[in-house]
Design a protein around this motif. Structure first.
Motif, PDB file in Angstrom:
ATOM      1  N   PRO A   6       0.771  -1.352   0.035  1.00 54.05           N
ATOM      2  CA  PRO A   6       0.024   0.028  -0.042  1.00 54.05           C
ATOM      3  C   PRO A   6       0.770   1.323  -0.069  1.00 54.05           C
ATOM      4  O   PRO A   6       0.470   2.151  -0.317  1.00 54.05           O
ATOM      5  CB  PRO A   6      -0.836  -0.246   1.206  1.00 54.05           C
ATOM      6  CG  PRO A   6      -0.993  -1.633   1.610  1.00 54.05           C
ATOM      7  CD  PRO A   6       0.533  -2.158   1.063  1.00 54.05           C
ATOM      8  N   ASP A   7       1.999   1.292   0.677  1.00 53.06           N
ATOM      9  CA  ASP A   7       2.708   2.500   0.789  1.00 53.06           C
ATOM     10  C   ASP A   7       3.202   3.014  -0.536  1.00 53.06           C
ATOM     11  O   ASP A   7       3.615   3.899  -0.824  1.00 53.06           O
ATOM     12  CB  ASP A   7       4.043   2.293   1.707  1.00 53.06           C
ATOM     13  CG  ASP A   7       3.500   2.152   3.194  1.00 53.06           C
ATOM     14  OD1 ASP A   7       2.589   2.586   3.377  1.00 53.06           O
ATOM     15  OD2 ASP A   7       4.109   1.501   3.954  1.00 53.06           O
ATOM     16  N   GLU A  29      -9.100   7.192   0.954  1.00 53.29           N
ATOM     17  CA  GLU A  29      -8.343   7.358  -0.058  1.00 53.29           C
ATOM     18  C   GLU A  29      -8.512   6.212  -0.990  1.00 53.29           C
ATOM     19  O   GLU A  29      -8.936   4.793  -0.612  1.00 53.29           O
ATOM     20  CB  GLU A  29      -6.819   7.186   0.363  1.00 53.29           C
ATOM     21  CG  GLU A  29      -6.446   8.391   1.124  1.00 53.29           C
ATOM     22  CD  GLU A  29      -5.241   8.495   1.497  1.00 53.29           C
ATOM     23  OE1 GLU A  29      -4.209   9.543   1.369  1.00 53.29           O
ATOM     24  OE2 GLU A  29      -4.410   7.344   2.105  1.00 53.29           O
ATOM     25  N   ALA A  30      -8.281   6.220  -2.176  1.00 54.27           N
ATOM     26  CA  ALA A  30      -8.552   5.158  -3.124  1.00 54.27           C
ATOM     27  C   ALA A  30      -7.281   5.257  -4.214  1.00 54.27           C
ATOM     28  O   ALA A  30      -6.555   6.309  -4.388  1.00 54.27           O
ATOM     29  CB  ALA A  30      -9.694   5.417  -4.069  1.00 54.27           C
ATOM     30  N   ALA A  39      -7.732  -0.086  -4.725  1.00 52.38           N
ATOM     31  CA  ALA A  39      -7.591  -0.180  -3.245  1.00 52.38           C
ATOM     32  C   ALA A  39      -8.133   0.871  -2.493  1.00 52.38           C
ATOM     33  O   ALA A  39      -8.168   2.007  -2.971  1.00 52.38           O
ATOM     34  CB  ALA A  39      -6.015  -0.063  -2.986  1.00 52.38           C
ATOM     35  N   ILE A  40      -8.895   0.525  -1.328  1.00 55.70           N
ATOM     36  CA  ILE A  40      -9.343   1.758  -0.627  1.00 55.70           C
ATOM     37  C   ILE A  40      -8.961   1.594   0.831  1.00 55.70           C
ATOM     38  O   ILE A  40      -8.736   0.440   1.494  1.00 55.70           O
ATOM     39  CB  ILE A  40     -10.939   1.458  -0.504  1.00 55.70           C
ATOM     40  CG1 ILE A  40     -11.513   1.223  -1.937  1.00 55.70           C
ATOM     41  CG2 ILE A  40     -11.801   2.540   0.329  1.00 55.70           C
ATOM     42  CD1 ILE A  40     -11.690   2.765  -2.625  1.00 55.70           C
ATOM     43  N   TYR A  52      -9.433  -4.334  -1.142  1.00 56.08           N
ATOM     44  CA  TYR A  52      -9.178  -4.192  -2.591  1.00 56.08           C
ATOM     45  C   TYR A  52     -10.347  -4.813  -3.264  1.00 56.08           C
ATOM     46  O   TYR A  52     -11.410  -5.773  -2.765  1.00 56.08           O
ATOM     47  CB  TYR A  52      -7.938  -5.208  -2.964  1.00 56.08           C
ATOM     48  CG  TYR A  52      -6.705  -5.057  -2.167  1.00 56.08           C
ATOM     49  CD1 TYR A  52      -5.804  -4.076  -2.894  1.00 56.08           C
ATOM     50  CD2 TYR A  52      -6.263  -5.094  -0.954  1.00 56.08           C
ATOM     51  CE1 TYR A  52      -4.732  -3.767  -2.112  1.00 56.08           C
ATOM     52  CE2 TYR A  52      -5.219  -5.130  -0.277  1.00 56.08           C
ATOM     53  CZ  TYR A  52      -4.378  -4.173  -0.976  1.00 56.08           C
ATOM     54  OH  TYR A  52      -3.383  -3.818  -0.550  1.00 56.08           O
ATOM     55  N   PHE A  53     -10.786  -4.155  -4.496  1.00 58.40           N
ATOM     56  CA  PHE A  53     -11.851  -4.588  -5.025  1.00 58.40           C
ATOM     57  C   PHE A  53     -11.578  -4.250  -6.575  1.00 58.40           C
ATOM     58  O   PHE A  53     -10.949  -3.689  -7.093  1.00 58.40           O
ATOM     59  CB  PHE A  53     -13.040  -3.227  -4.784  1.00 58.40           C
ATOM     60  CG  PHE A  53     -13.360  -3.212  -3.371  1.00 58.40           C
ATOM     61  CD1 PHE A  53     -14.499  -4.024  -3.006  1.00 58.40           C
ATOM     62  CD2 PHE A  53     -12.945  -2.316  -2.603  1.00 58.40           C
ATOM     63  CE1 PHE A  53     -14.837  -3.829  -1.649  1.00 58.40           C
ATOM     64  CE2 PHE A  53     -13.270  -2.044  -1.463  1.00 58.40           C
ATOM     65  CZ  PHE A  53     -14.305  -2.978  -0.762  1.00 58.40           C
TER      66      PHE A  53
END
Length: 74
Positions: A6-7, A29-30, A39-40, A52-53
């Motif tokens: 994610p970073d 955030e997305a 990613a949310i 994650y979607f």
């Protein structure tokens, strides 16, 4: 399915998530992933996890939001 660090993602914060006004400092955030998923996360607590979607899932969710299907949750 591989999950990105994610970073390393380019996060975009909702304009409704500001410190004042209707957002009240709640920050969503997305970020788009190279494999097409989205990613949310909560930017105030990014270490709490990332959801994650698929783009299809995000599209259905956004359509529901626009149609007012989740208004009772706010």
């Amino acid at each position: 399915m591989r999950t990105e660090n994610p970073d390393s993602l380019k996060w975009r914060k909702s304009s409704f998530s500001g410190g004042g006004g209707t957002g009240g400092g709640n920050c969503v955030e997305a970020a788009a992933l190279p494999d097409g998923r989205i990613a949310i996360r909560n930017s105030k607590n990014p270490d709490d996890g990332t959801a994650y979607f698929t783009r299809t899932e995000i599209h259905a969710w956004l359509q529901g939001i626009k149609a007012g299907e989740f208004d009772d949750l706010a």
